[in-house]
Design a protein around this motif. Structure first.
Motif, PDB file in Angstrom:
ATOM      1  N   VAL A   1       9.351  26.391  36.871  1.00 35.81           N
ATOM      2  CA  VAL A   1       8.217  25.337  35.569  1.00 35.81           C
ATOM      3  C   VAL A   1       9.726  23.969  35.885  1.00 35.81           C
ATOM      4  O   VAL A   1      10.270  23.844  35.484  1.00 35.81           O
ATOM      5  CB  VAL A   1       8.795  25.539  34.642  1.00 35.81           C
ATOM      6  CG1 VAL A   1       7.800  27.115  34.717  1.00 35.81           C
ATOM      7  CG2 VAL A   1       9.887  26.865  34.073  1.00 35.81           C
ATOM      8  N   GLY A   2       9.493  22.585  34.562  1.00 33.84           N
ATOM      9  CA  GLY A   2       9.625  22.011  34.346  1.00 33.84           C
ATOM     10  C   GLY A   2       9.094  21.303  33.522  1.00 33.84           C
ATOM     11  O   GLY A   2       8.867  21.927  32.385  1.00 33.84           O
TER      12      GLY A   2
ATOM     13  N   ALA B   1       8.991  38.389  32.713  1.00 33.46           N
ATOM     14  CA  ALA B   1       9.370  38.653  30.992  1.00 33.46           C
ATOM     15  C   ALA B   1       9.910  37.440  30.663  1.00 33.46           C
ATOM     16  O   ALA B   1      10.419  38.159  30.458  1.00 33.46           O
ATOM     17  CB  ALA B   1      10.388  39.450  31.058  1.00 33.46           C
ATOM     18  N   ILE B   2       8.728  36.339  31.625  1.00 35.94           N
ATOM     19  CA  ILE B   2       9.381  35.059  30.681  1.00 35.94           C
ATOM     20  C   ILE B   2       9.222  34.966  29.389  1.00 35.94           C
ATOM     21  O   ILE B   2       7.622  34.936  28.885  1.00 35.94           O
ATOM     22  CB  ILE B   2       8.527  33.786  32.040  1.00 35.94           C
ATOM     23  CG1 ILE B   2       9.114  34.139  33.406  1.00 35.94           C
ATOM     24  CG2 ILE B   2       8.561  32.732  31.301  1.00 35.94           C
ATOM     25  CD1 ILE B   2      10.693  33.756  33.435  1.00 35.94           C
ATOM     26  N   ARG B   3       9.093  34.263  28.244  1.00 38.73           N
ATOM     27  CA  ARG B   3       8.880  34.438  26.667  1.00 38.73           C
ATOM     28  C   ARG B   3       9.249  32.665  26.861  1.00 38.73           C
ATOM     29  O   ARG B   3       9.835  31.771  26.738  1.00 38.73           O
ATOM     30  CB  ARG B   3       9.190  34.875  25.651  1.00 38.73           C
ATOM     31  CG  ARG B   3       8.867  36.661  25.716  1.00 38.73           C
ATOM     32  CD  ARG B   3       9.888  36.907  24.337  1.00 38.73           C
ATOM     33  NE  ARG B   3       9.312  35.811  22.866  1.00 38.73           N
ATOM     34  CZ  ARG B   3      10.391  35.225  22.795  1.00 38.73           C
ATOM     35  NH1 ARG B   3      12.139  34.923  22.632  1.00 38.73           N
ATOM     36  NH2 ARG B   3       9.920  34.442  21.799  1.00 38.73           N
ATOM     37  N   LEU B   4       7.520  32.404  26.513  1.00 35.68           N
ATOM     38  CA  LEU B   4       7.619  31.228  26.407  1.00 35.68           C
ATOM     39  C   LEU B   4       7.505  30.588  25.682  1.00 35.68           C
ATOM     40  O   LEU B   4       7.305  30.649  24.298  1.00 35.68           O
ATOM     41  CB  LEU B   4       5.890  30.413  27.006  1.00 35.68           C
ATOM     42  CG  LEU B   4       5.446  30.415  28.137  1.00 35.68           C
ATOM     43  CD1 LEU B   4       4.088  30.153  28.498  1.00 35.68           C
ATOM     44  CD2 LEU B   4       6.496  30.061  29.828  1.00 35.68           C
TER      45      LEU B   4
ATOM     46  N   PRO C   1      14.383  18.188  30.288  1.00 36.30           N
ATOM     47  CA  PRO C   1      14.601  20.027  30.529  1.00 36.30           C
ATOM     48  C   PRO C   1      15.447  20.443  29.416  1.00 36.30           C
ATOM     49  O   PRO C   1      15.385  21.027  28.524  1.00 36.30           O
ATOM     50  CB  PRO C   1      14.866  20.713  31.373  1.00 36.30           C
ATOM     51  CG  PRO C   1      14.683  19.865  32.371  1.00 36.30           C
ATOM     52  CD  PRO C   1      14.652  18.481  32.232  1.00 36.30           C
ATOM     53  N   SER C   2      16.796  19.352  28.628  1.00 31.91           N
ATOM     54  CA  SER C   2      17.576  19.220  28.329  1.00 31.91           C
ATOM     55  C   SER C   2      17.251  19.147  26.118  1.00 31.91           C
ATOM     56  O   SER C   2      17.120  19.769  25.454  1.00 31.91           O
ATOM     57  CB  SER C   2      18.105  18.776  27.850  1.00 31.91           C
ATOM     58  OG  SER C   2      18.652  17.665  27.697  1.00 31.91           O
ATOM     59  N   ARG C   3      15.586  18.677  26.334  1.00 31.34           N
ATOM     60  CA  ARG C   3      14.784  18.271  24.734  1.00 31.34           C
ATOM     61  C   ARG C   3      13.570  18.335  24.846  1.00 31.34           C
ATOM     62  O   ARG C   3      12.834  17.206  24.862  1.00 31.34           O
ATOM     63  CB  ARG C   3      14.828  17.099  24.620  1.00 31.34           C
ATOM     64  CG  ARG C   3      16.950  16.708  24.051  1.00 31.34           C
ATOM     65  CD  ARG C   3      17.050  15.428  23.147  1.00 31.34           C
ATOM     66  NE  ARG C   3      15.938  15.179  22.300  1.00 31.34           N
ATOM     67  CZ  ARG C   3      15.613  15.778  20.717  1.00 31.34           C
ATOM     68  NH1 ARG C   3      17.031  16.568  20.266  1.00 31.34           N
ATOM     69  NH2 ARG C   3      15.095  15.181  19.869  1.00 31.34           N
TER      70      ARG C   3
ATOM     71  N   ASP D   1      16.449  24.590  30.307  1.00 34.10           N
ATOM     72  CA  ASP D   1      17.110  25.114  31.504  1.00 34.10           C
ATOM     73  C   ASP D   1      17.374  25.992  32.635  1.00 34.10           C
ATOM     74  O   ASP D   1      17.299  26.474  33.190  1.00 34.10           O
ATOM     75  CB  ASP D   1      18.798  24.204  31.438  1.00 34.10           C
ATOM     76  CG  ASP D   1      19.044  22.975  30.272  1.00 34.10           C
ATOM     77  OD1 ASP D   1      18.154  21.920  31.642  1.00 34.10           O
ATOM     78  OD2 ASP D   1      19.262  22.531  29.879  1.00 34.10           O
ATOM     79  N   GLY D   2      17.748  27.175  31.262  1.00 38.80           N
ATOM     80  CA  GLY D   2      17.683  28.387  31.813  1.00 38.80           C
ATOM     81  C   GLY D   2      16.830  29.232  32.076  1.00 38.80           C
ATOM     82  O   GLY D   2      16.482  29.485  32.893  1.00 38.80           O
TER      83      GLY D   2
END
Ligand code: ATP
Ligand code: MG
Length: 180
Positions: free
Chosen positions: A78-79, A27-30, A84-86, A140-141
């Protein structure tokens, strides 16, 4: 006549559908604008506007200099670019086979230069773009949530694509293939 071309490793149907299912099951929401599964690929060299002579030169060069043997590609999780923070680009990374992919990208770079293209000044980071994000968000999450994509894929060719940019996003057409 000139076309918008790029060289890439295509996904096979098993991995394309497998990755869509893998993301779906979790259930990944990109975030941002996800790339449609039909467009998923691993870019080796973006050429951009390319005339017929340049296209033929690139293909000829690859025929002659691409001496990588067929190999098996694995993935990571994923990366994000630039971080990842921005994140502005969310991608799936490459694990096993990334060295062979780097070698292929390097030969594609030389093919491009031999056809008169400017040298690429950015380093090559093998990745499969999953989403483009503006403005940037933290993923990040999401990275924690997704984990490693387990499927493997046999790679035995480089695909030359033509990109058609449209209002509903890009669509890609296979122009040619060079076998390893
Ligand atoms: P859109 O540009 O509409 O978002 P797209 O990026 O999928 O769609 P193209 O811009 O034609 O379509 O790009 C084709 C492939 O080449 C994509 O993998 C894209 O990330 C890559 N690419 C495009 N421009 C460059 C560039 N200047 N340097 C490196 N790779 C690029
Ligand atoms: Mg683009």
């Amino acid at each position: 006549m000139s076309d918008r071309l790029f060289l890439a490793v295509a996904l096979n149907d098993e991995v394309r559908h497998g990755l869509a299912a893998f993301l779906g099951e979790r259930a990944i929401r990109l975030p941002g604008r996800p790339t449609p599964p039909n467009n998923w690929h691993l870019t080796l060299r973006f050429l951009g506007s390319t005339d017929a002579l340049q296209r033929d030169r690139v293909l000829e060069f690859l025929d002659e200099h691409l001496i990588v043997q067929p190999f098996t590609l694995g993935f990571t999780g994923v990366g994000a670019f630039p971080k990842p923070s921005r994140a502005t680009v969310l991608w799936l990374g490459v694990g096993r086979g990334s060295g062979d992919l780097m070698t292929m990208a390097n030969v594609c770079e030389h093919a491009a230069i031999s056809a008169g293209f400017e040298a690429e000044d950015r380093p090559f980071h093998p990745h499969l773009t999953l989403s483009r994000i503006r403005p940037p968000v933290s993923v990040d999450g999401l990275i924690e949530q997704v984990g490693t994509f387990p499927l493997k894929m046999d790679v035995d060719r480089v695909t030359l694509y033509r990109s058609h940019l449209g209002r509903d996003g890009a669509s890609y057409e296979v122009i040619d293939e060079v076998l390893l």
